[in-house]
Design a protein around this motif. Structure first.
Motif, PDB file in Angstrom:
ATOM      1  N   LEU A   1      -5.951  12.940  -0.270  1.00  0.00           N
ATOM      2  CA  LEU A   1      -7.172  14.105  -1.037  1.00  0.00           C
ATOM      3  C   LEU A   1      -7.336  15.385  -0.120  1.00  0.00           C
ATOM      4  CD1 LEU A   1      -9.935  10.902  -0.513  1.00  0.00           C
ATOM      5  CD2 LEU A   1      -8.323  11.620  -2.539  1.00  0.00           C
ATOM      6  N   PHE A   2      -7.112  16.186   0.532  1.00  0.00           N
ATOM      7  CA  PHE A   2      -7.247  16.949   1.927  1.00  0.00           C
ATOM      8  C   PHE A   2      -6.393  18.265   1.087  1.00  0.00           C
ATOM      9  CE2 PHE A   2      -7.273  18.134   5.705  1.00  0.00           C
ATOM     10  CZ  PHE A   2      -7.872  19.432   5.743  1.00  0.00           C
ATOM     11  N   VAL A   3      -4.863  17.898   0.843  1.00  0.00           N
ATOM     12  CA  VAL A   3      -4.246  18.191  -0.552  1.00  0.00           C
ATOM     13  C   VAL A   3      -4.646  17.546  -1.374  1.00  0.00           C
ATOM     14  CG1 VAL A   3      -1.870  18.908  -1.276  1.00  0.00           C
ATOM     15  CG2 VAL A   3      -1.556  17.538   0.839  1.00  0.00           C
ATOM     16  N   ALA A   4      -5.357  17.186  -2.401  1.00  0.00           N
ATOM     17  CA  ALA A   4      -6.169  18.207  -3.341  1.00  0.00           C
ATOM     18  C   ALA A   4      -6.962  19.075  -3.579  1.00  0.00           C
ATOM     19  CB  ALA A   4      -6.357  16.913  -4.508  1.00  0.00           C
ATOM     20  N   ALA A   5      -8.222  18.840  -2.122  1.00  0.00           N
ATOM     21  CA  ALA A   5      -9.435  20.336  -1.863  1.00  0.00           C
ATOM     22  C   ALA A   5      -7.768  21.191  -1.963  1.00  0.00           C
ATOM     23  CB  ALA A   5     -10.007  19.925  -0.775  1.00  0.00           C
TER      24      ALA A   5
ATOM     25  N   PHE B   1       0.714  -0.905   0.118  1.00  0.00           N
ATOM     26  CA  PHE B   1       0.069   0.288   0.270  1.00  0.00           C
ATOM     27  C   PHE B   1       1.170   1.092  -0.078  1.00  0.00           C
ATOM     28  CE2 PHE B   1      -1.813   3.241   2.810  1.00  0.00           C
ATOM     29  CZ  PHE B   1      -2.304   4.064   2.020  1.00  0.00           C
ATOM     30  N   HIS B   2       1.794   1.053   1.381  1.00  0.00           N
ATOM     31  CA  HIS B   2       2.636   2.565   0.931  1.00  0.00           C
ATOM     32  C   HIS B   2       3.173   2.472  -0.191  1.00  0.00           C
ATOM     33  CE1 HIS B   2       5.584   1.616   3.264  1.00  0.00           C
ATOM     34  NE2 HIS B   2       5.673   0.543   4.074  1.00  0.00           N
ATOM     35  N   GLU B   3       4.066   1.857  -0.165  1.00  0.00           N
ATOM     36  CA  GLU B   3       5.186   2.294  -1.436  1.00  0.00           C
ATOM     37  C   GLU B   3       4.709   1.883  -2.722  1.00  0.00           C
ATOM     38  OE1 GLU B   3       8.735   1.216  -1.461  1.00  0.00           O
ATOM     39  OE2 GLU B   3       7.689   2.364   1.079  1.00  0.00           O
ATOM     40  N   VAL B   4       3.585   1.594  -3.002  1.00  0.00           N
ATOM     41  CA  VAL B   4       2.760   1.589  -4.767  1.00  0.00           C
ATOM     42  C   VAL B   4       1.071   2.128  -4.142  1.00  0.00           C
ATOM     43  CG1 VAL B   4       2.222  -0.578  -6.893  1.00  0.00           C
ATOM     44  CG2 VAL B   4       4.155  -0.317  -4.937  1.00  0.00           C
ATOM     45  N   THR B   5       0.243   1.600  -4.211  1.00  0.00           N
ATOM     46  CA  THR B   5      -0.406   2.307  -4.298  1.00  0.00           C
ATOM     47  C   THR B   5      -1.040   3.208  -3.737  1.00  0.00           C
ATOM     48  OG1 THR B   5      -1.345  -0.334  -3.512  1.00  0.00           O
ATOM     49  CG2 THR B   5      -3.030   1.592  -3.547  1.00  0.00           C
ATOM     50  N   LEU B   6      -0.352   3.636  -2.426  1.00  0.00           N
ATOM     51  CA  LEU B   6      -0.427   5.035  -2.344  1.00  0.00           C
ATOM     52  C   LEU B   6      -0.148   6.142  -3.079  1.00  0.00           C
ATOM     53  CD1 LEU B   6      -1.389   7.381   0.041  1.00  0.00           C
ATOM     54  CD2 LEU B   6       1.006   6.716   0.654  1.00  0.00           C
ATOM     55  N   ARG B   7       1.165   5.740  -3.881  1.00  0.00           N
ATOM     56  CA  ARG B   7       1.693   7.202  -4.557  1.00  0.00           C
ATOM     57  C   ARG B   7       1.058   6.633  -5.779  1.00  0.00           C
ATOM     58  NH1 ARG B   7       7.790   3.583  -4.039  1.00  0.00           N
ATOM     59  NH2 ARG B   7       8.332   5.529  -1.403  1.00  0.00           N
ATOM     60  N   TRP B   8      -0.055   5.594  -6.278  1.00  0.00           N
ATOM     61  CA  TRP B   8      -1.272   5.929  -6.889  1.00  0.00           C
ATOM     62  C   TRP B   8      -2.309   6.933  -6.820  1.00  0.00           C
ATOM     63  CZ3 TRP B   8      -0.345   5.538 -12.236  1.00  0.00           C
ATOM     64  CH2 TRP B   8       1.327   4.755 -12.961  1.00  0.00           C
ATOM     65  N   ILE B   9      -2.325   6.928  -5.616  1.00  0.00           N
ATOM     66  CA  ILE B   9      -3.652   7.534  -5.299  1.00  0.00           C
ATOM     67  C   ILE B   9      -3.455   9.386  -5.587  1.00  0.00           C
ATOM     68  CG2 ILE B   9      -5.011   8.076  -3.524  1.00  0.00           C
ATOM     69  CD1 ILE B   9      -5.074   5.084  -2.801  1.00  0.00           C
ATOM     70  N   GLY B  10      -2.130   9.026  -4.403  1.00  0.00           N
ATOM     71  CA  GLY B  10      -1.589  10.524  -3.446  1.00  0.00           C
ATOM     72  C   GLY B  10      -0.826  10.991  -5.896  1.00  0.00           C
ATOM     73  N   ALA B  11      -0.091  10.319  -6.373  1.00  0.00           N
ATOM     74  CA  ALA B  11      -0.498  11.329  -7.853  1.00  0.00           C
ATOM     75  C   ALA B  11      -1.723  10.781  -9.046  1.00  0.00           C
ATOM     76  CB  ALA B  11       0.640  10.078  -8.381  1.00  0.00           C
ATOM     77  N   ILE B  12      -2.735  10.513  -8.408  1.00  0.00           N
ATOM     78  CA  ILE B  12      -3.780  11.440  -9.194  1.00  0.00           C
ATOM     79  C   ILE B  12      -4.549  12.183  -8.674  1.00  0.00           C
ATOM     80  CG2 ILE B  12      -5.602   9.771 -10.057  1.00  0.00           C
ATOM     81  CD1 ILE B  12      -4.579   7.000 -10.977  1.00  0.00           C
ATOM     82  N   ALA B  13      -4.486  12.312  -7.152  1.00  0.00           N
ATOM     83  CA  ALA B  13      -5.478  13.306  -7.019  1.00  0.00           C
ATOM     84  C   ALA B  13      -4.694  14.764  -6.330  1.00  0.00           C
ATOM     85  CB  ALA B  13      -5.549  12.932  -5.373  1.00  0.00           C
TER      86      ALA B  13
END
Lengths: 342, 40
Positions: A279-283, A84-96
């Motif tokens: 998500l907070f940062v994106a908002a 999660f924190h090495e792969v999935t989170l980076r994708w979620i963060g980058a997309i957001a």
């Protein structure tokens, strides 16, 4: 000769007895009292370790240091968390974050700045008093540092470390983490003050539905009426209050490891903290955009504390009516443009 | 501008107080996770 044979029989017999004993040792000797496989047992079998990992159980041994959690050699849930924190989170963060930046740039290029169509009247009205602006800026400045230092935890290693080098990145990351931990306190206090200060004006009502139906005056050139806070600002308010509370609680669970939860709770807290934070940062990028270059005259509300009466008329007509009814037109409009309400 | 600067100062002051409080509550990792027999 007979003595040699007798000695040989004795040695062979001893080996047979030892072998029988080894085979007869109960399987429980390879397990901890809690049932998990003990990898330090003298005769653990590889298959047992693999079976334990397949079933989601942990592999634990014994340690002599006070932290008994360090006896856990392998915990399969840790692999999911690492993924999660090495792969999935980076994708979620980058997309957001990048997605929001792309949307804002595209919106600015297509729509441009929301202009003050009736122009500046030269008469000012107090929008936010000094305490409101103090709380806003304390929360906002802390948020920016928390966001940058938090994004560094997720993206720093792959993006910054190759540029800075390991030594410089380690020093920067350490100070960023200190700032992240310590500035969380004024941020949490700020979020709490925001909750109390503005909750009265941020309860959704019918005016918000109409405001949203008409695109909020941002899409197109319409000016739907709004009270002190329009539906967009109310969304930002609730994102700050709910998102800020969630990141604060999950963050303090991480800051005080194992005080209130075990390893699974820590992993869950980190997952919740990270997802809500990106998500907070994106908002907030959207909030910063509309409060600065996105809308003419908007920054003055929080920068100086006052807005032009024409700005209030275009974007918060119902609030302007309330203020004028409360203080009288001369009272509310008396402040000249050059007098900030400090 | 005055309000903004005051907010920044307040954030730093609260963060500093929080830092001292945190350090008083928590021990560094090398102390928290070692035995009493270890000399650091």
């Amino acid at each position: 000769m007979a003595r040699c044979l007798a000695r040989a029989r004795f040695i062979i017999g001893a080996w047979v007895v030892l072998l029988a004993l080894a085979i007869a040792l109960p399987a429980s000797a390879q397990r901890n009292p809690d049932g998990s496989v003990n990898p330090t047992a003298s005769a653990v079998k590889e298959q047992q370790l693999l079976d334990a990992l397949q079933s989601g159980g942990s592999i634990s041994g014994r340690v002599s240091i006070p932290d008994q959690k360090s006896a856990n050699l392998i915990h399969p849930a840790g692999r999911d968390w690492r993924q999660f924190h090495e792969v999935t989170l980076r994708w979620i963060g980058a997309i957001a974050v990048l997605g929001m930046l792309i949307i804002l740039v595209a919106f600015y290029l297509i729509r441009g700045q929301v202009k003050l169509e009736s122009g500046y009247s030269g008469r000012r009205i107090v929008r936010f008093n000094a305490f409101e602006r103090f709380v806003h800026w304390m929360t906002a400045t802390c948020f920016i540092i928390l966001a940058l230092s938090g994004l560094n935890i997720t993206f720093g290693k792959p993006l910054l470390m190759p540029l800075l080098g390991e030594g410089a990145f380690a020093a920067w990351a350490q100070w960023a983490k200190y700032a992240h931990n310590y500035l969380s306190f004024p941020f949490a206090i700020g979020v709490f003050c925001v909750l109390l200060m503005w909750i009265g004006g941020n309860i959704p009502n019918k005016v918000d539905v109409e405001w949203l139906k008409r695109g909020g005056g941002i899409v197109g050139h319409d000016h739907p009426p709004a009270y002190r806070f329009n539906a967009g600002q109310k969304m930002i308010y609730w994102i700050v209050v709910i998102g800020g509370t969630a990141v604060a609680i999950s963050g303090y669970l991480l800051m005080f490891p194992f005080y209130a939860t075990g390893i699974e709770g820590m992993q869950l807290a980190q997952t919740v903290h990270a997802i809500i934070a990106v998500l907070f940062v994106a908002a907030m990028l959207g909030h910063i955009y509309i409060g600065t270059i996105g809308m003419e005259g908007a920054f003055e509300a929080m920068g100086e504390g006052t807005v032009d009466v024409n700005w209030a008329k275009e974007h918060h007509a119902l609030w302007l009516e309330q203020e004028m009814a409360r203080t009288g037109p001369n009272e509310s409009q008396r402040q000249p443009m050059a007098t900030p309400a400090e | 501008m005055k309000t903004f600067l005051l907010a920044c100062v307040a954030a730093v002051v609260i963060a500093t107080v929080a830092g001292f409080a945190l350090n008083a509550v928590q021990k560094p990792a090398e102390q928290a996770y070692s035995t009493t027999g270890v000399r650091l």
